[in-house]
Design a protein around this motif. Structure first.
Motif, mmCIF file in Angstrom:
data_model
loop_
_atom_site.group_PDB
_atom_site.id
_atom_site.type_symbol
_atom_site.label_atom_id
_atom_site.label_comp_id
_atom_site.label_asym_id
_atom_site.label_seq_id
_atom_site.Cartn_x
_atom_site.Cartn_y
_atom_site.Cartn_z
ATOM 1 N N SER A 44 57.030 -3.168 51.128
ATOM 2 C CA SER A 44 56.412 -2.713 50.185
ATOM 3 C C SER A 44 57.408 -2.802 48.888
ATOM 4 O O SER A 44 58.540 -2.935 49.013
ATOM 5 C CB SER A 44 56.013 -1.336 50.110
ATOM 6 O OG SER A 44 57.144 -0.389 50.223
ATOM 7 N N GLU B 146 52.062 -12.131 48.971
ATOM 8 C CA GLU B 146 51.466 -10.978 48.791
ATOM 9 C C GLU B 146 50.249 -10.460 49.544
ATOM 10 O O GLU B 146 49.321 -11.296 49.720
ATOM 11 C CB GLU B 146 51.285 -10.728 47.358
ATOM 12 C CG GLU B 146 50.757 -9.031 46.985
ATOM 13 C CD GLU B 146 50.581 -8.790 45.374
ATOM 14 O OE1 GLU B 146 50.819 -7.972 45.088
ATOM 15 O OE2 GLU B 146 50.192 -10.214 44.901
ATOM 16 N N ASP B 147 50.318 -9.541 50.404
ATOM 17 C CA ASP B 147 49.159 -9.104 51.034
ATOM 18 C C ASP B 147 48.531 -7.777 50.403
ATOM 19 O O ASP B 147 49.136 -6.747 50.421
ATOM 20 C CB ASP B 147 49.480 -8.896 52.517
ATOM 21 C CG ASP B 147 48.276 -8.300 53.424
ATOM 22 O OD1 ASP B 147 47.060 -8.185 52.956
ATOM 23 O OD2 ASP B 147 48.491 -7.993 54.530
ATOM 24 N N THR B 148 47.378 -7.856 49.635
ATOM 25 C CA THR B 148 47.062 -6.605 48.908
ATOM 26 C C THR B 148 45.821 -5.843 49.753
ATOM 27 O O THR B 148 45.382 -4.975 49.144
ATOM 28 C CB THR B 148 46.222 -7.170 47.754
ATOM 29 O OG1 THR B 148 45.100 -8.247 48.310
ATOM 30 C CG2 THR B 148 47.159 -7.865 46.879
ATOM 31 N N ALA C 45 50.315 -2.925 48.235
ATOM 32 C CA ALA C 45 50.905 -4.156 48.564
ATOM 33 C C ALA C 45 52.039 -4.345 49.276
ATOM 34 O O ALA C 45 53.050 -3.649 49.053
ATOM 35 C CB ALA C 45 50.887 -4.776 47.077
#
Length: 304
Positions: free
Chosen positions: A31, A61-63, A68
């Motif tokens: 994060s 990026e993984d939202t 995120a």
């Protein structure tokens, strides 16, 4: 990813922070808070670094999570692998392919070098006028810093001119090339102030800029030439009758194995002013007593 594309200029992010961010995100998704803590920076600095790393495609990026998270990409792993191998040319190639600002900087420098910062900036503005990217002095300094630490370019420590490295060794006609630089520097002192001894740091910086070679290549060649022409060339300590200019800029480097991270960086004017070392002694000045010099680049009379 859209946020990372909005900014027209490159963010003021150091190469070391890009490396460390990719390194931190390689083990598991992280994060922004994780990045803040690991880099020991403010939230704003962490966010700035993440956005530039996203633009270069070092991380993704993984939202989906509530907060995120960021994970190193395939490109980022290739980048890290090159860093761990200290394969700095490959690191530079990855950046040139993925960072539009860095790639444009290198392309422009190839065309205008040697060039001062303002000249590089002017050429970038012309070359990139039909793109969404823009440049300012900080932009040039940021990407120039990356390239310098990777050994892709050098910057004259006395004048500030940028130039790309095009050769790992000095030209084959080194004695003549050296004498040409020696004569030019001697002339700048004026006819009535011709100096018998000239500063090796100034000779090195001018020679390397003119021939676009590495500083350590110049030092090796000068030691070899002096060893092959004893009595004709004189390496000297610090004569009282001449004074070398102080370097305005330090040499910037990056190496593997920082105490608190994957890499460490240095910047020092001491390296610029160090002269050359031979047989355990440090020499700062060169005098030419006989211009009929011999030179065998295959015979190593210098120290390793």
């Amino acid at each position: 990813m859209a946020e990372s594309d909005e900014r027209a200029t490159v963010r003021p992010v150091t190469l070391a922070r890009l490396v460390e961010t990719a390194h931190i995100c390689s083990a598991e998704p992280r994060s922004t808070v994780d990045i803040e803590e690991r880099l020991d920076v403010t939230h704003r600095r962490a966010r700035e670094t993440l956005l530039e790393a996203l633009r270069i495609d070092l991380i993704d990026e993984d939202t989906a999570p509530e907060e995120a998270e960021y994970e190193t990409t395939h490109v980022g792993e290739e980048f890290l692998s090159a860093v761990r191998s200290e394969d700095w040319p490959t690191v530079s190639d990855v950046l040139a392919a993925r960072s539009p600002h860095y790639g444009a900087f290198l392309d422009v420098l190839d065309d205008v070098a040697p060039a001062a910062l303002n000249a590089v900036l002017s050429e970038l503005e012309v070359a990139e006028k039909h793109t969404p990217r823009s440049y300012n002095q900080t932009s040039v300094e940021v990407v120039g810093d990356w390239a310098e630490r990777l050994g892709t370019i050098q910057r004259n420590a006395f004048t500030g001119s940028y130039y790309p490295i095009e050769r790992d060794e000095v030209p084959a006609n080194f004695p003549y090339a050296l004498l040409a630089v020696y004569d030019d520097l001697e002339e700048t002192a004026g006819v009535s102030l011709r100096q018998r001894y000239l500063s090796i740091p100034e000779l090195r910086e001018t020679f390397c800029e003119r021939h676009r070679c590495r500083r350590d290549a110049f030092d090796r060649a000068l030691r070899r030439l002096a060893g092959q022409n004893v009595g004709q060339l004189e390496l000297s300590g610090a004569p009282m009758d001449t004074g070398a200019k102080d370097a305005k800029l330090g040499i910037k480097e990056m190496e593997l194995g920082g105490d608190e991270g994957l890499v460490s960086t240095t910047q020092s004017t001491e390296q610029v002013m160090a002269g050359v070392e031979q047989f355990g002694k440090q020499y700062y000045y060169l005098a030419v007593h006989d211009r009929n010099l011999s030179y065998d680049s295959t015979e190593d009379t210098s120290e390793p």
